[in-house]
Scaffold this active site. Structure first.
Site, mmCIF file in Angstrom:
data_model
loop_
_atom_site.group_PDB
_atom_site.id
_atom_site.type_symbol
_atom_site.label_atom_id
_atom_site.label_comp_id
_atom_site.label_asym_id
_atom_site.label_seq_id
_atom_site.Cartn_x
_atom_site.Cartn_y
_atom_site.Cartn_z
ATOM 1 N N ASN A 1 25.653 47.989 -12.032
ATOM 2 C CA ASN A 1 26.749 47.109 -12.435
ATOM 3 C C ASN A 1 28.109 47.809 -12.455
ATOM 4 O O ASN A 1 28.995 47.437 -13.213
ATOM 5 C CB ASN A 1 26.462 46.488 -13.811
ATOM 6 C CG ASN A 1 25.154 45.723 -13.818
ATOM 7 O OD1 ASN A 1 24.846 44.994 -12.873
ATOM 8 N ND2 ASN A 1 24.371 45.899 -14.871
ATOM 9 N N ARG A 2 28.246 48.821 -11.618
ATOM 10 C CA ARG A 2 29.491 49.564 -11.488
ATOM 11 C C ARG A 2 29.875 50.335 -12.758
ATOM 12 O O ARG A 2 31.002 50.822 -12.890
ATOM 13 C CB ARG A 2 30.655 48.642 -11.080
ATOM 14 C CG ARG A 2 30.498 48.055 -9.680
ATOM 15 C CD ARG A 2 30.543 49.163 -8.631
ATOM 16 N NE ARG A 2 30.518 48.661 -7.277
ATOM 17 C CZ ARG A 2 29.413 48.512 -6.550
ATOM 18 N NH1 ARG A 2 28.230 48.800 -7.074
ATOM 19 N NH2 ARG A 2 29.473 48.071 -5.314
#
Length: 217
Positions: free
Chosen positions: A194-195
């Site tokens: 999710n970065r």
């Protein structure tokens, strides 16, 4: 008709490893060596390739990929033509950054520091370890200067091949040698889902040690 690929839709979700303060060395060079050895063990393609970014006296940047040839207690060593564009920029502005990216391990390392030439003996020793063809190539290429066509290079290669024919060794040209990047900042990046990536940065202190901080992704 096949729909064109949208660059905005390309994404990967990283999840292979984590990076924590407790798991890293107090020395960024030792930590880099650990990651480099893991990249080599994993047979990452061109693991020693790094993007070298330099800037001229006006601060205009340029970047290219070169190869790391030694990791020393003082820093990172690469070799090139002193008269190339990067060599000229380093003469004007002796600072640079290096970037390693190992997508197979979902890792990136960013290094920033001052640059100096290595001593002549070290450049001589490395030059003599190169294949003879690469040695001839160092003499043959007026790196970064415009040439009319490839035939110019081929003629220079033939000229220097003949010049050094019969000699046991090819001498190192005076315009070619090594640079040492002495790090002042080294960041280790580990891809996460999710970065929300892990980023740890080592900052050189006035006392000669290192301070480690976690950065937001």
């Amino acid at each position: 008709m096949e729909k064109p690929l949208s660059l905005a839709d390309i994404r990967s979700n990283y999840s292979k490893k984590i990076l924590t303060r407790d798991a890293v060395s107090d020395s960024p060079l030792q930590q880099f060596d650990v990651w480099m050895q893991e990249a080599l063990t994993a047979q990452v393609e061109e693991a020693t390739a790094m993007t070298l970014s330099t800037a001229d006296k006006n601060g205009r940047p340029s970047a290219r990929v070169v190869l790391l040839k030694a990791l020393e207690p003082e820093g990172f060593i690469f070799y090139t033509n002193y008269e190339s564009r990067k060599g000229q920029q380093l003469a004007e502005n002796p600072f640079a950054s290096l970037t390693f990216f190992w997508p197979a391990l979902e890792r990136q390392v960013r290094i920033e520091g001052k640059v100096q030439r290595v001593d002549q003996a070290s450049s001589d020793a490395y030059f003599q370890s190169r294949p003879r063809g690469s040695q001839i190539g160092a003499w043959s290429s007026p790196q970064s200067t415009p040439i009319e066509n490839r035939q110019v290079l081929e003629e220079l290669e033939q000229q220097y091949t003949q010049q050094f024919e019969g000699q046991d060794t090819v001498p190192r040209p005076g315009h070619w040698g090594g640079y040492l990047v002495k790090p002042e900042r080294i960041e280790f990046w580990q891809g996460r889902p999710n970065r929300l990536h892990d980023r740890l940065v080592y900052l050189a202190t006035e006392e000669g040690g290192w301070k480690i901080e976690r950065l937001a992704p």
